[in-house]
Design a protein around this motif. Structure first.
Motif, PDB file in Angstrom:
ATOM      1  N   GLU A 200      -5.807  23.638 -16.549  1.00 31.97           N
ATOM      2  CA  GLU A 200      -5.615  22.182 -16.515  1.00 31.97           C
ATOM      3  C   GLU A 200      -4.466  21.818 -15.579  1.00 31.97           C
ATOM      4  N   TRP A 215     -13.120  23.170 -12.745  1.00 27.63           N
ATOM      5  CA  TRP A 215     -12.498  22.870 -14.043  1.00 27.63           C
ATOM      6  C   TRP A 215     -12.976  21.525 -14.569  1.00 27.63           C
ATOM      7  N   ARG A 216     -13.102  20.532 -13.693  1.00 28.47           N
ATOM      8  CA  ARG A 216     -13.603  19.228 -14.140  1.00 28.47           C
ATOM      9  C   ARG A 216     -15.020  19.360 -14.686  1.00 28.47           C
ATOM     10  N   VAL A 219     -14.686  20.687 -18.213  1.00 28.80           N
ATOM     11  CA  VAL A 219     -14.191  19.635 -19.117  1.00 28.80           C
ATOM     12  C   VAL A 219     -15.294  18.617 -19.398  1.00 28.80           C
ATOM     13  N   ASP A 220     -16.025  18.217 -18.367  1.00 31.38           N
ATOM     14  CA  ASP A 220     -17.096  17.234 -18.553  1.00 31.38           C
ATOM     15  C   ASP A 220     -18.201  17.790 -19.450  1.00 31.38           C
ATOM     16  N   ARG A 222     -17.907  20.009 -21.809  1.00 31.58           N
ATOM     17  CA  ARG A 222     -17.430  20.047 -23.199  1.00 31.58           C
ATOM     18  C   ARG A 222     -17.432  18.646 -23.799  1.00 31.58           C
ATOM     19  N   SER A 223     -17.076  17.653 -22.988  1.00 25.14           N
ATOM     20  CA  SER A 223     -17.055  16.280 -23.480  1.00 25.14           C
ATOM     21  C   SER A 223     -18.461  15.787 -23.816  1.00 25.14           C
TER      22      SER A 223
END
Length: 230
Positions: A200, A215-216, A219-220, A222-223
């Motif tokens: 992060e 990485w984005r 994260v996306d 997982r969201s």
């Protein structure tokens, strides 16, 4: 041009690369993050040193790696040697010897864990080593080190006796170099990527990098996952 670059890397294969990120990214996602970090590192090194001055010491088979075609394209013009030796320290020492033989020194060695580092920083470290007439060691935030510049391959021989991947590896490496008569200049401390919080932070430092994009995506994903699932 004086000096060359040595990138030491593990082929970004799912289940083998960046396993401490697999808890949030899954094995394939962790391999994707490793591949992105390697590609960013190769690009930075390639901007700092021309063909004939670049060495990749590789552990593993790129044919099995994530983004293998991109990586193979990125290392055209590089000398690629296998990592040889038992312990990680032995493999690093052997890689420095190979790089000095192939491209001359000083040799700037980086891994694939600092995709935020730019080529100008690597070139500057060569100048520091030349002025100092000896090695340069860059501490990592976790107590290890992220870069080692050797002006003579014998300096890297001390790595065979240093325990790696520990919170005191950086301190022990500096002490081993000094004890062998090669005191190192200390470079800037840099955060490398081992854990999700590192990923992060590093993505924020280099928002336009391949690593940040990978990485984005993690994260996306997982969201967007259903509640209670990763």
């Amino acid at each position: 041009m004086r000096g060359g670059v040595l990138v030491t890397a593990k082929a970004p294969v799912a289940g083998r690369a960046k396993t401490r990120l697999a808890g949030v990214a899954g094995p394939d996602g962790a391999a994707g993050l490793a591949a992105a970090a390697l590609l960013d590192t190769l690009e930075a090194a390639g901007t700092a040193f021309p063909e004939g001055r670049r060495v990749l010491a590789l552990d593993g088979d790129l044919g099995e790696a994530c983004r293998s075609e991109e990586i193979v394209a990125a290392i055209r013009g590089w000398a690629v040697v296998p990592q040889a030796g038992g312990s990680f320290g032995e493999r690093l020492a052997q890689a420095h010897r190979a790089a000095h033989r192939l491209v001359g020194g000083p040799v700037v060695q980086v891994g694939m864990d600092t995709p935020q580092v730019r080529g100008a920083e690597l070139r500057l470290l060569v100048d520091v080593a030349v002025r100092h007439g000896g090695p340069v060691l860059g501490p990592a935030l976790d107590g290890g080190w992220w870069v080692l510049v050797t002006t003579d391959p014998r300096q890297a021989a001390v790595l065979t006796g240093v325990p790696m991947s520990r919170p005191d590896t950086g301190r022990l490496t500096a002490a081993a170099l000094a004890a062998a008569g090669h005191p190192a200049v200390t470079a800037a401390t840099v955060r490398d990527v081992d854990l999700p919080e590192d990923a992060e932070a590093v993505a924020a430092l280099a928002p336009g990098s391949r690593f940040a994009a990978a990485w984005r995506a993690v994260v996306d994903a997982r969201s967007a996952a259903p509640s209670g699932r990763a």
